[in-house]
Scaffold this motif. Structure first.
Motif, mmCIF file in Angstrom:
data_model
loop_
_atom_site.group_PDB
_atom_site.id
_atom_site.type_symbol
_atom_site.label_atom_id
_atom_site.label_comp_id
_atom_site.label_asym_id
_atom_site.label_seq_id
_atom_site.Cartn_x
_atom_site.Cartn_y
_atom_site.Cartn_z
ATOM 1 N N HIS A 68 0.859 -1.193 0.000
ATOM 2 C CA HIS A 68 0.000 0.000 0.000
ATOM 3 C C HIS A 68 0.890 1.237 0.000
ATOM 4 C CE1 HIS A 68 -3.675 -2.329 1.206
ATOM 5 N NE2 HIS A 68 -2.757 -3.133 1.719
ATOM 6 N N ASP A 69 0.324 2.365 -0.452
ATOM 7 C CA ASP A 69 1.114 3.598 -0.524
ATOM 8 C C ASP A 69 1.274 4.285 0.823
ATOM 9 O OD1 ASP A 69 1.448 3.243 -3.197
ATOM 10 O OD2 ASP A 69 -0.261 4.513 -3.759
ATOM 11 N N ASP A 70 0.231 4.231 1.631
ATOM 12 C CA ASP A 70 0.359 4.859 2.954
ATOM 13 C C ASP A 70 -0.595 4.183 3.931
ATOM 14 O OD1 ASP A 70 -2.099 6.871 3.600
ATOM 15 O OD2 ASP A 70 -1.756 6.697 1.450
ATOM 16 N N ALA A 71 -0.270 4.332 5.223
ATOM 17 C CA ALA A 71 -0.976 3.554 6.245
ATOM 18 C C ALA A 71 -2.445 3.976 6.389
ATOM 19 C CB ALA A 71 -0.253 3.696 7.582
ATOM 20 N N VAL A 72 -2.712 5.292 6.356
ATOM 21 C CA VAL A 72 -4.098 5.721 6.594
ATOM 22 C C VAL A 72 -5.023 5.200 5.495
ATOM 23 C CG1 VAL A 72 -5.638 7.713 6.788
ATOM 24 C CG2 VAL A 72 -3.440 7.730 7.969
ATOM 25 N N SER A 73 -4.600 5.315 4.232
ATOM 26 C CA SER A 73 -5.487 4.821 3.165
ATOM 27 C C SER A 73 -5.581 3.292 3.211
ATOM 28 C CB SER A 73 -5.050 5.323 1.786
ATOM 29 O OG SER A 73 -3.783 4.847 1.478
ATOM 30 N N ALA A 74 -4.511 2.616 3.653
ATOM 31 C CA ALA A 74 -4.584 1.153 3.784
ATOM 32 C C ALA A 74 -5.584 0.766 4.868
ATOM 33 C CB ALA A 74 -3.199 0.591 4.116
ATOM 34 N N VAL A 75 -5.537 1.486 5.991
ATOM 35 C CA VAL A 75 -6.483 1.209 7.093
ATOM 36 C C VAL A 75 -7.913 1.384 6.575
ATOM 37 C CG1 VAL A 75 -7.352 2.097 9.312
ATOM 38 C CG2 VAL A 75 -4.877 1.818 8.963
ATOM 39 N N GLN A 76 -8.149 2.493 5.870
ATOM 40 C CA GLN A 76 -9.512 2.767 5.382
ATOM 41 C C GLN A 76 -9.966 1.711 4.378
ATOM 42 O OE1 GLN A 76 -8.697 6.767 4.161
ATOM 43 N NE2 GLN A 76 -9.266 7.640 6.148
ATOM 44 N N GLN A 77 -9.055 1.317 3.508
ATOM 45 C CA GLN A 77 -9.404 0.295 2.506
ATOM 46 C C GLN A 77 -9.767 -1.032 3.188
ATOM 47 O OE1 GLN A 77 -6.322 -0.241 -0.500
ATOM 48 N NE2 GLN A 77 -7.168 -2.245 -0.987
ATOM 49 N N ALA A 135 -7.188 6.502 12.783
ATOM 50 C CA ALA A 135 -8.039 5.885 11.750
ATOM 51 C C ALA A 135 -8.433 4.453 12.136
ATOM 52 C CB ALA A 135 -7.300 5.885 10.411
ATOM 53 N N ALA A 136 -7.629 3.819 12.976
ATOM 54 C CA ALA A 136 -7.899 2.421 13.363
ATOM 55 C C ALA A 136 -9.145 2.341 14.247
ATOM 56 C CB ALA A 136 -6.695 1.864 14.111
ATOM 57 N N ASP A 137 -9.721 1.136 14.337
ATOM 58 C CA ASP A 137 -10.926 0.949 15.153
ATOM 59 C C ASP A 137 -10.611 0.968 16.640
ATOM 60 O OD1 ASP A 137 -13.176 0.032 13.093
ATOM 61 O OD2 ASP A 137 -11.233 -0.739 12.455
ATOM 62 N N GLN A 138 -9.471 0.405 16.995
ATOM 63 C CA GLN A 138 -9.045 0.362 18.395
ATOM 64 C C GLN A 138 -7.537 0.505 18.431
ATOM 65 O OE1 GLN A 138 -10.691 0.272 21.134
ATOM 66 N NE2 GLN A 138 -12.701 -0.596 20.670
ATOM 67 N N ASN A 139 -7.022 0.926 19.576
ATOM 68 C CA ASN A 139 -5.581 0.885 19.823
ATOM 69 C C ASN A 139 -5.358 -0.179 20.886
ATOM 70 O OD1 ASN A 139 -4.797 4.464 19.560
ATOM 71 N ND2 ASN A 139 -5.558 3.021 18.073
ATOM 72 N N GLY A 168 -14.362 -4.745 5.511
ATOM 73 C CA GLY A 168 -15.008 -5.398 6.647
ATOM 74 C C GLY A 168 -14.076 -5.789 7.786
ATOM 75 N N PHE A 169 -12.795 -5.392 7.711
ATOM 76 C CA PHE A 169 -11.861 -5.722 8.794
ATOM 77 C C PHE A 169 -11.930 -4.665 9.892
ATOM 78 C CE2 PHE A 169 -9.930 -7.913 5.188
ATOM 79 C CZ PHE A 169 -9.483 -9.104 5.752
ATOM 80 N N GLN A 170 -11.821 -5.098 11.159
ATOM 81 C CA GLN A 170 -11.502 -4.150 12.223
ATOM 82 C C GLN A 170 -9.977 -4.022 12.213
ATOM 83 O OE1 GLN A 170 -12.098 -5.381 16.312
ATOM 84 N NE2 GLN A 170 -11.449 -7.507 15.955
ATOM 85 N N VAL A 171 -9.497 -2.788 12.349
ATOM 86 C CA VAL A 171 -8.042 -2.582 12.376
ATOM 87 C C VAL A 171 -7.649 -2.219 13.797
ATOM 88 C CG1 VAL A 171 -6.109 -1.259 11.466
ATOM 89 C CG2 VAL A 171 -8.004 -1.871 9.949
ATOM 90 N N LEU A 172 -6.744 -3.011 14.367
ATOM 91 C CA LEU A 172 -6.256 -2.792 15.727
ATOM 92 C C LEU A 172 -4.838 -2.255 15.640
ATOM 93 C CD1 LEU A 172 -7.500 -6.168 17.298
ATOM 94 C CD2 LEU A 172 -8.711 -3.974 17.189
ATOM 95 N N ALA A 173 -4.665 -0.983 16.025
ATOM 96 C CA ALA A 173 -3.333 -0.370 15.936
ATOM 97 C C ALA A 173 -2.575 -0.620 17.233
ATOM 98 C CB ALA A 173 -3.471 1.129 15.695
ATOM 99 N N THR A 174 -1.359 -1.104 17.122
ATOM 100 C CA THR A 174 -0.515 -1.297 18.297
ATOM 101 C C THR A 174 0.075 0.062 18.662
ATOM 102 O OG1 THR A 174 1.260 -1.900 16.798
ATOM 103 C CG2 THR A 174 0.055 -3.703 17.809
ATOM 104 N N HIS A 175 -0.580 0.728 19.600
ATOM 105 C CA HIS A 175 -0.247 2.131 19.845
ATOM 106 C C HIS A 175 -0.735 2.515 21.235
ATOM 107 C CE1 HIS A 175 0.602 6.221 18.472
ATOM 108 N NE2 HIS A 175 -0.565 6.608 18.937
ATOM 109 N N LEU A 176 0.124 3.177 21.979
ATOM 110 C CA LEU A 176 -0.266 3.633 23.311
ATOM 111 C C LEU A 176 -0.989 4.961 23.191
ATOM 112 C CD1 LEU A 176 -0.103 2.997 26.318
ATOM 113 C CD2 LEU A 176 2.065 4.260 26.393
#
Ligand code: SAM
Length: 202
Positions: free
Chosen positions: A87-96, A143-147, A101-109
């Motif tokens: 993918h070209d960048d993370a935000v557009s990949a998350v949105q795509q 942009a992720a559903d959860q951290n 139909g995926f939930q995206v869980l970002a490993t982030h504090l």
């Protein structure tokens, strides 16, 4: 191709989880990238996602070009069995991925971070992993559903990214095993046949 090898290919494909994946955001060290793919193979990830890091020098690329870190011995040949979609960048990949139909869980504090064992990994899930130096960007985390975070109780603030990936993916495997998601193929008959052919005659 021996009958035993073909049977192994079909067995592994029958355990593949097309609804579990990772998105590596500019993970740039080849040994980390390869180790993550090896864990993906072990838990049954069919396809991984990556925003390739920018190359600063050498490797036959112009500076600034994005390129996947070269696969190396650490992958244990996993790169042959786990496709990587770039993918070209993370935000557009998350949105795509969310649109798919995926939930995206970002490993982030962050304020909204959950313990990594809390989410329901039986849902279609992508785990967003950050670059070794910078981690996940605030924009991608938002942009992720959860951290999610793996609780740290030592002197060092973070884990190696491949270790974090393995801890989270094996929690996903644990939940999916308990839910019976490895008991029957998650791939359609058609997809399984197609991949069995491709893996048999790469
Ligand atoms: N300085 C970076 C930061 O502040 O985010 C450290 C990045 S860490 C070495 C690289 C990646 O490993 C993170 O982006 C995350 O994907 C994963 N990671 C490391 N420790 C983690 C933890 N305790 N919980 C969840 N993910 C972790």
């Amino acid at each position: 191709m021996t009958p035993e090898r073909y049977a192994k290919i079909r067995r592994v494909l029958s355990l593949r989880q097309p609804t579990l994946s990772v998105l590596m955001d500019e993970v740039n060290k080849p040994h980390n990238f390869s180790a993550i793919l090896r864990t993906c193979d072990a838990v049954g990830v069919l396809r991984a996602h990556a925003v390739p890091p920018k190359v600063f020098q050498g490797g036959g690329f112009e500076a600034g070009t994005r390129a996947l870190p070269t696969f190396e011995a650490t992958s244990g040949s996993a790169h042959k069995w786990v496709q990587v979609q770039t993918h070209d960048d993370a935000v557009s990949a998350v949105q795509q991925l969310q649109t798919q139909g995926f939930q995206v869980l970002a490993t982030h504090l962050s304020q909204r971070s959950l313990d990594y064992r809390e989410p329901d990994y039986t849902r279609p899930t992508v785990v967003l992993l950050g670059a070794e130096k910078w981690g996940v960007s605030d924009a991608a985390a938002e942009a992720a559903d959860q951290n999610i975070v793996i609780p740290m109780m030592g002197m060092v603030q973070s884990l190696n990214v491949s270790v974090a990936a393995a801890s989270i993916l094996f929690e996903a495997q644990r939940q999916r095993l308990a839910a019976g998601m490895y008991a029957a193929p998650q791939l359609s008959d058609e997809e399984l046949e197609k991949l069995a052919f491709e893996w048999s005659y790469p």
